[in-house]
Design a protein around this motif. Sequence first.
Motif, short mmCIF file in Angstrom:
data_model
loop_
_atom_site.label_atom_id
_atom_site.label_comp_id
_atom_site.label_asym_id
_atom_site.label_seq_id
_atom_site.Cartn_x
_atom_site.Cartn_y
_atom_site.Cartn_z
N LYS A 261 9.89 8.25 1.80
CA LYS A 261 10.81 7.13 1.63
C LYS A 261 11.85 7.10 2.75
N ARG A 262 12.32 8.26 3.18
CA ARG A 262 13.28 8.31 4.29
C ARG A 262 12.65 7.77 5.57
N HIS A 263 11.42 8.18 5.84
CA HIS A 263 10.73 7.70 7.05
C HIS A 263 10.47 6.19 6.98
N VAL A 264 10.04 5.72 5.84
CA VAL A 264 9.76 4.30 5.67
C VAL A 264 11.05 3.48 5.79
N ALA A 265 12.13 3.97 5.23
CA ALA A 265 13.41 3.26 5.32
C ALA A 265 13.85 3.14 6.79
N MET B 199 0.82 -1.18 0.00
CA MET B 199 0.00 0.00 0.00
C MET B 199 0.87 1.26 0.00
N VAL B 200 1.90 1.24 0.83
CA VAL B 200 2.79 2.40 0.90
C VAL B 200 3.47 2.61 -0.44
N GLU B 201 3.86 1.52 -1.09
CA GLU B 201 4.50 1.63 -2.40
C GLU B 201 3.59 2.32 -3.41
N GLU B 202 2.31 2.01 -3.38
CA GLU B 202 1.35 2.66 -4.28
C GLU B 202 1.25 4.15 -4.00
N VAL B 203 1.21 4.50 -2.71
CA VAL B 203 1.12 5.91 -2.32
C VAL B 203 2.37 6.66 -2.76
N LEU B 204 3.52 6.04 -2.62
CA LEU B 204 4.77 6.69 -3.02
C LEU B 204 4.74 7.10 -4.49
N HIS B 205 4.18 6.27 -5.32
CA HIS B 205 4.12 6.58 -6.75
C HIS B 205 3.19 7.75 -7.06
N LEU B 206 2.26 8.02 -6.18
CA LEU B 206 1.29 9.10 -6.42
C LEU B 206 1.75 10.45 -5.88
N LEU B 207 2.74 10.46 -5.02
CA LEU B 207 3.18 11.70 -4.37
C LEU B 207 4.10 12.53 -5.27
#
Length: 60
Positions: A18-22, A1-9
């Motif tokens: 991405k820094r927070h998720v990493a 789900m997070v990966e999908e959101v990343l592509h939309l931002l």
Amino acid sequence: MVEEVLHLLPVRARAELKRHVAFLDTAYLKRTLPDPFACERQWQPERWWRRRLAGGREEK
């Protein structure tokens, strides 16, 4: 789900998330061990967490 959101931002927001998720991924991987018995039983995630919280003891 997070990966999908990343592509939309937008680019800047994507980089920040991405820094927070990493950081969270690293912390999670340090604190979590694979379940060595996963292939021997039917997968039940709620039991896995109970075992994890109970110091590895299997609960029925």
